[in-house]
Design a protein around this motif. Structure first.
Motif, short mmCIF file in Angstrom:
data_model
loop_
_atom_site.label_atom_id
_atom_site.label_comp_id
_atom_site.label_asym_id
_atom_site.label_seq_id
_atom_site.Cartn_x
_atom_site.Cartn_y
_atom_site.Cartn_z
N LYS A 1 19.14 -4.21 -46.06
CA LYS A 1 19.92 -4.23 -47.28
C LYS A 1 21.40 -4.11 -46.99
N GLN A 2 22.21 -4.47 -47.97
CA GLN A 2 23.64 -4.30 -47.84
C GLN A 2 24.02 -2.85 -48.15
N ARG A 3 25.17 -2.44 -47.63
CA ARG A 3 25.67 -1.12 -47.93
C ARG A 3 26.02 -1.04 -49.41
N GLU A 4 25.63 0.07 -50.04
CA GLU A 4 25.89 0.21 -51.47
C GLU A 4 26.44 1.60 -51.77
N LEU A 5 27.20 1.67 -52.85
CA LEU A 5 27.74 2.95 -53.30
C LEU A 5 26.62 3.81 -53.85
N VAL A 6 26.60 5.07 -53.45
CA VAL A 6 25.67 6.05 -54.01
C VAL A 6 26.39 6.90 -55.05
N ALA A 7 27.50 7.49 -54.63
CA ALA A 7 28.28 8.35 -55.52
C ALA A 7 29.68 8.49 -54.97
N SER A 8 30.64 8.65 -55.86
CA SER A 8 32.01 8.87 -55.43
C SER A 8 32.66 9.89 -56.35
N ILE A 9 33.74 10.47 -55.87
CA ILE A 9 34.46 11.45 -56.66
C ILE A 9 35.95 11.31 -56.37
N THR A 10 36.74 11.25 -57.43
CA THR A 10 38.17 11.06 -57.26
C THR A 10 38.86 12.38 -56.92
N ASN A 11 40.13 12.27 -56.59
CA ASN A 11 40.91 13.47 -56.30
C ASN A 11 40.95 14.41 -57.49
N GLY A 12 40.87 13.83 -58.67
CA GLY A 12 40.88 14.64 -59.89
C GLY A 12 39.53 15.17 -60.30
N GLY A 13 38.50 14.82 -59.53
CA GLY A 13 37.18 15.36 -59.81
C GLY A 13 36.27 14.48 -60.64
N ARG A 14 36.71 13.26 -60.94
CA ARG A 14 35.85 12.36 -61.73
C ARG A 14 34.80 11.75 -60.81
N SER A 15 33.54 11.85 -61.20
CA SER A 15 32.45 11.35 -60.35
C SER A 15 31.85 10.08 -60.93
N ASN A 16 31.24 9.31 -60.06
CA ASN A 16 30.61 8.05 -60.43
C ASN A 16 29.34 7.92 -59.60
N TYR A 17 28.25 7.47 -60.23
CA TYR A 17 26.96 7.39 -59.55
C TYR A 17 26.34 6.01 -59.73
N ALA A 18 25.60 5.60 -58.72
CA ALA A 18 24.76 4.42 -58.86
C ALA A 18 23.66 4.74 -59.88
N ASP A 19 23.27 3.74 -60.66
CA ASP A 19 22.24 3.96 -61.67
C ASP A 19 20.95 4.52 -61.06
N SER A 20 20.65 4.09 -59.84
CA SER A 20 19.39 4.47 -59.21
C SER A 20 19.32 5.96 -58.84
N VAL A 21 20.47 6.64 -58.82
CA VAL A 21 20.46 8.05 -58.41
C VAL A 21 20.92 8.99 -59.53
N LYS A 22 21.31 8.44 -60.65
CA LYS A 22 21.79 9.29 -61.76
C LYS A 22 20.70 10.27 -62.19
N GLY A 23 21.09 11.51 -62.37
CA GLY A 23 20.15 12.55 -62.75
C GLY A 23 19.42 13.18 -61.59
N ARG A 24 19.54 12.60 -60.40
CA ARG A 24 18.86 13.16 -59.23
C ARG A 24 19.85 13.65 -58.17
N PHE A 25 20.97 12.94 -58.03
CA PHE A 25 21.96 13.28 -57.01
C PHE A 25 23.20 13.87 -57.68
N THR A 26 23.85 14.78 -56.97
CA THR A 26 25.10 15.36 -57.44
C THR A 26 26.11 15.40 -56.31
N ILE A 27 27.28 14.85 -56.57
CA ILE A 27 28.35 14.88 -55.58
C ILE A 27 29.33 15.99 -55.95
N SER A 28 29.82 16.68 -54.93
CA SER A 28 30.80 17.73 -55.16
C SER A 28 31.87 17.67 -54.08
N ARG A 29 33.01 18.26 -54.38
CA ARG A 29 34.15 18.13 -53.49
C ARG A 29 34.90 19.45 -53.41
N ASP A 30 35.32 19.80 -52.22
CA ASP A 30 36.16 20.98 -52.01
C ASP A 30 37.46 20.47 -51.38
#
Length: 121
Positions: A43-72
């Motif tokens: 498969k091709q590389r795909e986005l799972v989850a990302s988080i901006t410097n301001g803390g806004r997160s984005n998830y692939a539909d396939s992982v929403k509700g199951r994965f959580t991204i966090s940043r320090d």
């Protein structure tokens, strides 16, 4: 020199959990976002989850509700908590940092070496 070092991959049964961590070293002028991508077999590389410097997160539909991204921001780390894992989550997971290494540069991506996640059904 910018480095992204991932840890936390491994083998887990379907329904189980894993937590991935990524530590970034090397200072950039500015960072727009950090995130996790994955590449499964054939498969091709795909986005799972990302988080901006301001803390806004984005998830692939396939992982929403199951994965959580966090940043320090103080520690320059991002984590990915993966719950209710499925066989189709099996992939190499890559940490990504996107931004501007120095004033006047273009926006670029930096990648970690990847960590294998295998989910057995």
């Amino acid at each position: 020199q910018v480095q992204l070092v991932e840890s936390g991959g491994g083998l887990v049964q379907a329904g189980g959990s894993l937590r991935l961590s990524c530590e970034a070293s090397g200072r950039w002028f500015s960072i727009s976002a950090m995130g996790w991508y994955r590449q499964g077999p054939g498969k091709q590389r795909e986005l799972v989850a990302s988080i901006t410097n301001g803390g806004r997160s984005n998830y692939a539909d396939s992982v929403k509700g199951r994965f959580t991204i966090s940043r320090d921001n103080a520690k320059n780390t991002i984590d990915l908590q993966m719950n209710s894992l499925k066989a189709e989550d099996t992939a190499v997971y890559y940490c990504n940092r996107r931004g501007w290494p120095y004033l006047g540069s273009i926006e670029v991506d930096s990648w970690g070496q990847g960590t294998q996640v295998t989910v057995s059904s």
